[in-house]
Design a protein around this motif. Structure first.
Motif, PDB file in Angstrom:
ATOM      1  N   ARG A   3       2.919  -0.326   9.662  1.00 60.08           N
ATOM      2  CA  ARG A   3       1.614  -0.487   9.979  1.00 60.08           C
ATOM      3  C   ARG A   3       0.591   0.148   8.889  1.00 60.08           C
ATOM      4  NH1 ARG A   3       1.176  -3.731  14.308  1.00 60.08           N
ATOM      5  NH2 ARG A   3       2.360  -3.181  16.039  1.00 60.08           N
ATOM      6  N   LEU A   4      -0.631  -0.432   8.721  1.00 58.67           N
ATOM      7  CA  LEU A   4      -1.517  -0.031   7.925  1.00 58.67           C
ATOM      8  C   LEU A   4      -2.115   1.616   8.409  1.00 58.67           C
ATOM      9  CD1 LEU A   4      -3.455  -0.608   5.300  1.00 58.67           C
ATOM     10  CD2 LEU A   4      -5.126  -1.663   7.116  1.00 58.67           C
ATOM     11  N   ASN A   5      -2.337   2.501   7.538  1.00 61.96           N
ATOM     12  CA  ASN A   5      -2.956   3.710   7.866  1.00 61.96           C
ATOM     13  C   ASN A   5      -3.705   4.267   6.674  1.00 61.96           C
ATOM     14  OD1 ASN A   5      -1.086   5.578   6.786  1.00 61.96           O
ATOM     15  ND2 ASN A   5       0.504   4.724   8.229  1.00 61.96           N
ATOM     16  N   GLU A  72      -3.333   2.933  16.389  1.00 56.86           N
ATOM     17  CA  GLU A  72      -2.193   2.920  15.406  1.00 56.86           C
ATOM     18  C   GLU A  72      -2.496   2.844  13.908  1.00 56.86           C
ATOM     19  OE1 GLU A  72       0.895   0.136  16.854  1.00 56.86           O
ATOM     20  OE2 GLU A  72       0.828   0.597  18.827  1.00 56.86           O
ATOM     21  N   GLN A  73      -3.572   2.165  13.747  1.00 52.21           N
ATOM     22  CA  GLN A  73      -3.655   2.109  12.262  1.00 52.21           C
ATOM     23  C   GLN A  73      -4.928   2.732  11.872  1.00 52.21           C
ATOM     24  OE1 GLN A  73      -2.069  -2.535  11.869  1.00 52.21           O
ATOM     25  NE2 GLN A  73      -4.185  -2.427  11.575  1.00 52.21           N
ATOM     26  N   TYR A  77      -7.985  -2.201   9.396  1.00 54.93           N
ATOM     27  CA  TYR A  77      -7.403  -3.749   9.487  1.00 54.93           C
ATOM     28  C   TYR A  77      -7.887  -4.374   8.320  1.00 54.93           C
ATOM     29  CZ  TYR A  77     -12.079  -5.075  10.987  1.00 54.93           C
ATOM     30  OH  TYR A  77     -13.652  -5.245  10.946  1.00 54.93           O
TER      31      TYR A  77
END
Length: 142
Positions: A3-5, A72-73, A77
């Motif tokens: 996931r992107l973070n 979560e990210q 996005y």
């Protein structure tokens, strides 16, 4: 799938735009807000932090819950931009960074309302449950 973070922005040489705090509140997580309004605000006002207020109740749409994914990210996005500039084809992947948090519950909404730095409100009127978003917005303004 990873996931992107925010921690991975430097690893992929993506310039970090770290908004200083919440300056706008957005009611809803519809395509028009995420794909147009948030993208334009991200490009025009990189210091503008947005707090998202998801529609009330459980997610009933197709696929994963967008509010949960955004949490979560770290609010990040990727938006795929495709089209033409004149005769030249355009294909870009843009990481939208303006969303700082996705709220949960009326207490978080009330806390936003008390913040004097809040300067902008966005409402997704095209969403099927926009009446619930409108009720939340009315509570914020009351």
């Amino acid at each position: 799938m990873q996931r992107l973070n925010r921690g991975m922005l430097r690893r992929y040489d993506i310039p970090e735009q770290a908004p200083g705090g919440v300056r706008a509140v957005q009611f809803g997580l519809g395509e028009a807000l995420l794909g147009v309004a948030d993208r334009l605000l991200d490009a025009a006002c990189p210091g503008l932090g947005i707090a998202c207020v998801p529609p009330a109740g459980p997610w009933t749409g197709e696929g994963a819950d967008p509010a949960a994914l955004l949490r979560e990210q770290d609010g990040l996005y990727t938006l795929l931009v495709r089209g033409y500039t004149g005769e030249t084809p355009v294909k870009q992947e843009v990481v939208v960074q303006s969303i700082l948090c996705v709220t949960e519950g009326l207490d978080a909404l009330a806390e936003l309302a008390r913040d004097p730095a809040l300067t902008l409100g966005l409402l997704d009127t095209e969403a099927p449950d926009s009446h619930a978003d409108l009720e939340s917005a009315a509570r914020l303004l009351a």
